[in-house]
Design a protein around this motif. Structure first.
Motif, PDB file in Angstrom:
ATOM      1  N   ASP A 127       0.683  -1.312  -0.031  1.00 55.69           N
ATOM      2  CA  ASP A 127      -0.051  -0.186   0.135  1.00 55.69           C
ATOM      3  C   ASP A 127       0.797   1.249   0.100  1.00 55.69           C
ATOM      4  O   ASP A 127       0.527   2.305  -0.750  1.00 55.69           O
ATOM      5  CB  ASP A 127      -1.100   0.035   1.351  1.00 55.69           C
ATOM      6  CG  ASP A 127      -1.951  -0.990   1.167  1.00 55.69           C
ATOM      7  OD1 ASP A 127      -2.332  -1.667   0.007  1.00 55.69           O
ATOM      8  OD2 ASP A 127      -2.515  -1.426   2.234  1.00 55.69           O
ATOM      9  N   GLU A 128       1.813   1.147   0.718  1.00 56.10           N
ATOM     10  CA  GLU A 128       2.764   2.301   0.966  1.00 56.10           C
ATOM     11  C   GLU A 128       3.587   2.685  -0.580  1.00 56.10           C
ATOM     12  O   GLU A 128       3.713   3.688  -1.052  1.00 56.10           O
ATOM     13  CB  GLU A 128       3.668   2.312   1.911  1.00 56.10           C
ATOM     14  CG  GLU A 128       4.919   3.184   2.250  1.00 56.10           C
ATOM     15  CD  GLU A 128       5.665   3.139   3.292  1.00 56.10           C
ATOM     16  OE1 GLU A 128       6.370   4.018   3.716  1.00 56.10           O
ATOM     17  OE2 GLU A 128       5.560   2.040   4.106  1.00 56.10           O
ATOM     18  N   GLU A 131       1.189   3.999  -3.082  1.00 60.48           N
ATOM     19  CA  GLU A 131       0.923   5.462  -2.910  1.00 60.48           C
ATOM     20  C   GLU A 131       2.066   6.295  -3.330  1.00 60.48           C
ATOM     21  O   GLU A 131       1.719   7.171  -4.083  1.00 60.48           O
ATOM     22  CB  GLU A 131       0.726   5.557  -1.357  1.00 60.48           C
ATOM     23  CG  GLU A 131       0.569   7.069  -1.130  1.00 60.48           C
ATOM     24  CD  GLU A 131      -0.934   7.668  -1.522  1.00 60.48           C
ATOM     25  OE1 GLU A 131      -0.940   8.826  -1.712  1.00 60.48           O
ATOM     26  OE2 GLU A 131      -1.872   6.875  -1.716  1.00 60.48           O
ATOM     27  N   GLY A 161       1.840   6.230  -7.259  1.00 57.38           N
ATOM     28  CA  GLY A 161       0.491   6.824  -7.849  1.00 57.38           C
ATOM     29  C   GLY A 161      -0.180   5.477  -8.402  1.00 57.38           C
ATOM     30  O   GLY A 161      -0.643   5.993  -9.537  1.00 57.38           O
TER      31      GLY A 161
END
Length: 234
Positions: free
Chosen positions: A212-213, A216, A219
């Motif tokens: 998830d990191e 992010e 993008g």
């Protein structure tokens, strides 16, 4: 980025030799393109969506609990060093030079290690990085040894980062089944085995929080339907 293969058109222009007269050994892309299925026109006419099915197909193929599609494993190689602050990275060398370049670019301390030096250096490392099987030597590190290194690193919040770009021919030696463990990060490449390099596709196998990191940071917006259709042939 370092120059590490390809650019055949530029070489043909520089030396005045037609592209079809070259034997290009500069990249690790499989020269035998996987047969393409019929691709629906809809795949080219809509934006990506996160539930296209690509991740499910890839998880099934790799035997992984969680993964993230990326625009080629090179995208992950460049992004992962940005998820840690000023750490010491040991890299089993000689190997693919982009790894060391990416970590140095983000200000990390990089130690080039021989295989025999890893056990001694491990207590000083935050990240241990290796390509398995290695490029260019072809050397493969056995799974129990890798898991032992991972256990030592994970105990203090470290990472074992394994680039498995050339593992598809010997999937029984992959760490994919362990990829969701904290501190374990695996990279897989699509083009090395399946060809179809124009898809620019790779995968990161890791625990969901780290994925998830990374998503992010990159993008990440989802997967292309055309890639989903192609992957169903795997």
């Amino acid at each position: 980025m370092l120059e590490h293969g390809g650019r055949l058109r530029a070489a043909a222009q520089q030396y005045g030799i037609a592209r079809e007269d070259w034997l290009d050994l500069s990249t690790g892309i499989a020269p035998y393109g996987w047969p393409l299925p019929a691709i629906a026109a809809e795949a080219w006419a809509r934006l990506p969506e996160p539930d296209d099915g690509l991740e499910a197909v890839a998880r099934d193929y790799y035997g992984a609990a969680s993964l993230l599609p990326v625009a080629g494993s090179q995208a992950a190689i460049q992004a992962l060093p940005r998820l840690r602050k000023g750490c010491t990275v040991g890299i089993l060398s000689p190997t693919y030079a982009e790894h060391a370049a990416a970590w140095r670019r983000e200000g990390h301390r990089v130690m080039q290690l021989s295989e025999g030096a890893i056990d001694r250096a491990l207590p000083r490392l935050d990240v241990l990085l290796l390509v398995n099987p290695n490029n260019p030597t072809g050397r493969r590190i056995e799974t129990p040894r890798l898991l032992a290194w991972h256990a030592q690193l994970a105990e203090r919040g470290g990472w074992l980062l394994v680039d498995e770009a050339f593992m598809d021919c010997t999937p029984e030696h992959s760490l994919a089944a362990h990829g969701a463990q904290p501190g374990m990060i695996l990279l897989r490449s699509f083009g090395k085995f399946f060809g179809l390099a124009g898809l620019r596709l790779g995968f990161v196998l890791a625990e969901q929080a780290l994925l998830d990191e990374l998503a992010e940071l990159l993008g990440q917006v989802g997967e292309l339907a055309v890639i989903d259709q192609v992957l169903h042939i795997a």
